[in-house]
Design a protein around this motif. Sequence first.
Motif, PDB file in Angstrom:
ATOM      1  N   UNK A   1      96.988  46.529  64.698  1.00  0.00           N
ATOM      2  CA  UNK A   1      96.535  45.829  65.901  1.00  0.00           C
ATOM      3  C   UNK A   1      95.754  46.723  66.853  1.00  0.00           C
ATOM      4  N   UNK A   2      95.512  47.971  66.458  1.00  0.00           N
ATOM      5  CA  UNK A   2      94.905  48.927  67.384  1.00  0.00           C
ATOM      6  C   UNK A   2      93.562  49.478  66.934  1.00  0.00           C
ATOM      7  N   UNK A   3      93.295  49.452  65.635  1.00  0.00           N
ATOM      8  CA  UNK A   3      92.045  50.022  65.142  1.00  0.00           C
ATOM      9  C   UNK A   3      91.730  49.465  63.757  1.00  0.00           C
ATOM     10  N   UNK A   4      90.462  49.511  63.386  1.00  0.00           N
ATOM     11  CA  UNK A   4      90.069  49.132  62.031  1.00  0.00           C
ATOM     12  C   UNK A   4      89.841  50.381  61.180  1.00  0.00           C
ATOM     13  N   UNK A   5      90.041  51.548  61.743  1.00  0.00           N
ATOM     14  CA  UNK A   5      89.847  52.806  61.020  1.00  0.00           C
ATOM     15  C   UNK A   5      90.886  52.964  59.916  1.00  0.00           C
ATOM     16  N   UNK A   6      92.127  52.622  60.203  1.00  0.00           N
ATOM     17  CA  UNK A   6      93.225  52.738  59.252  1.00  0.00           C
ATOM     18  C   UNK A   6      94.323  51.764  59.661  1.00  0.00           C
ATOM     19  N   UNK A   7      95.087  51.290  58.689  1.00  0.00           N
ATOM     20  CA  UNK A   7      96.191  50.387  58.997  1.00  0.00           C
ATOM     21  C   UNK A   7      97.442  51.142  59.419  1.00  0.00           C
ATOM     22  N   UNK A   8      97.595  52.371  58.905  1.00  0.00           N
ATOM     23  CA  UNK A   8      98.828  53.098  59.189  1.00  0.00           C
ATOM     24  C   UNK A   8      98.603  54.597  59.125  1.00  0.00           C
ATOM     25  N   UNK A   9      99.395  55.292  59.917  1.00  0.00           N
ATOM     26  CA  UNK A   9      99.491  56.744  59.840  1.00  0.00           C
ATOM     27  C   UNK A   9     100.925  57.077  59.448  1.00  0.00           C
ATOM     28  N   UNK A  10     101.063  58.101  58.634  1.00  0.00           N
ATOM     29  CA  UNK A  10     102.364  58.709  58.382  1.00  0.00           C
ATOM     30  C   UNK A  10     102.247  60.143  58.875  1.00  0.00           C
ATOM     31  N   UNK A  11     103.150  60.540  59.761  1.00  0.00           N
ATOM     32  CA  UNK A  11     103.168  61.899  60.289  1.00  0.00           C
ATOM     33  C   UNK A  11     104.415  62.596  59.762  1.00  0.00           C
ATOM     34  N   UNK A  12     104.265  63.857  59.391  1.00  0.00           N
ATOM     35  CA  UNK A  12     105.406  64.642  58.922  1.00  0.00           C
ATOM     36  C   UNK A  12     105.183  66.095  59.300  1.00  0.00           C
ATOM     37  N   UNK A  13     106.282  66.805  59.511  1.00  0.00           N
ATOM     38  CA  UNK A  13     106.225  68.206  59.930  1.00  0.00           C
ATOM     39  C   UNK A  13     106.836  69.101  58.857  1.00  0.00           C
ATOM     40  N   UNK A  14     106.167  70.227  58.624  1.00  0.00           N
ATOM     41  CA  UNK A  14     106.639  71.243  57.679  1.00  0.00           C
ATOM     42  C   UNK A  14     107.268  72.390  58.453  1.00  0.00           C
ATOM     43  N   UNK A  15     108.146  73.132  57.785  1.00  0.00           N
ATOM     44  CA  UNK A  15     108.804  74.251  58.464  1.00  0.00           C
ATOM     45  C   UNK A  15     108.174  75.609  58.156  1.00  0.00           C
ATOM     46  N   UNK A  16     107.137  75.630  57.297  1.00  0.00           N
ATOM     47  CA  UNK A  16     106.427  76.870  56.985  1.00  0.00           C
ATOM     48  C   UNK A  16     105.083  76.512  56.355  1.00  0.00           C
ATOM     49  N   UNK A  17     104.236  77.516  56.187  1.00  0.00           N
ATOM     50  CA  UNK A  17     102.945  77.264  55.548  1.00  0.00           C
ATOM     51  C   UNK A  17     103.125  76.873  54.078  1.00  0.00           C
ATOM     52  N   UNK A  18     104.081  77.498  53.402  1.00  0.00           N
ATOM     53  CA  UNK A  18     104.386  77.146  52.013  1.00  0.00           C
ATOM     54  C   UNK A  18     104.881  75.704  51.929  1.00  0.00           C
ATOM     55  N   UNK A  19     105.733  75.328  52.862  1.00  0.00           N
ATOM     56  CA  UNK A  19     106.251  73.957  52.912  1.00  0.00           C
ATOM     57  C   UNK A  19     105.121  72.967  53.178  1.00  0.00           C
TER      58      UNK A  19
END
Length: 133
Positions: free
Chosen positions: A46-64
């Motif tokens: 309902x906010x943009x036609x660029x994408x329907x969804x974002x998934x955000x996630x955080x890593x605990x290191x560069x390797x991760x």
Amino acid sequence: MQMEEHKTLLEEHENRTNEDFRETHRIIKALDDKHAMDILFLDLRDFTTVSDAFILATANSETHLQTLQDTTEEVMGELGLFCQLEGQTSNRWRLVDAGHVVIHLFSKEGRKFYGLERIWGDAPRTQFGEHSE
């Protein structure tokens, strides 16, 4: 883009249902299985036609961070989704873009700096996973 084409794209966008997010469940589960932290699903229909969804996630290191990117790419391939990558050498933010769903993988510092949760603050959201700070 012709007006007719734009109208058709908008109609297709508006006709999407939660069924269209079934592949996001596989992506989210794979990220959680790899211990991604603070997994957040944002419904942007309902906010943009660029994408329907974002998934955000955080890593605990560069390797991760690299592991989360590799896992996301693998699941996208299994789902038959073509994706483009951005920020492959960044240690703060990696983006896996499949068009209708975009996965943002961050370091802890990158997540705070870019603040996508604030930018898309009005979008419906669902928090996933047991792994959080």
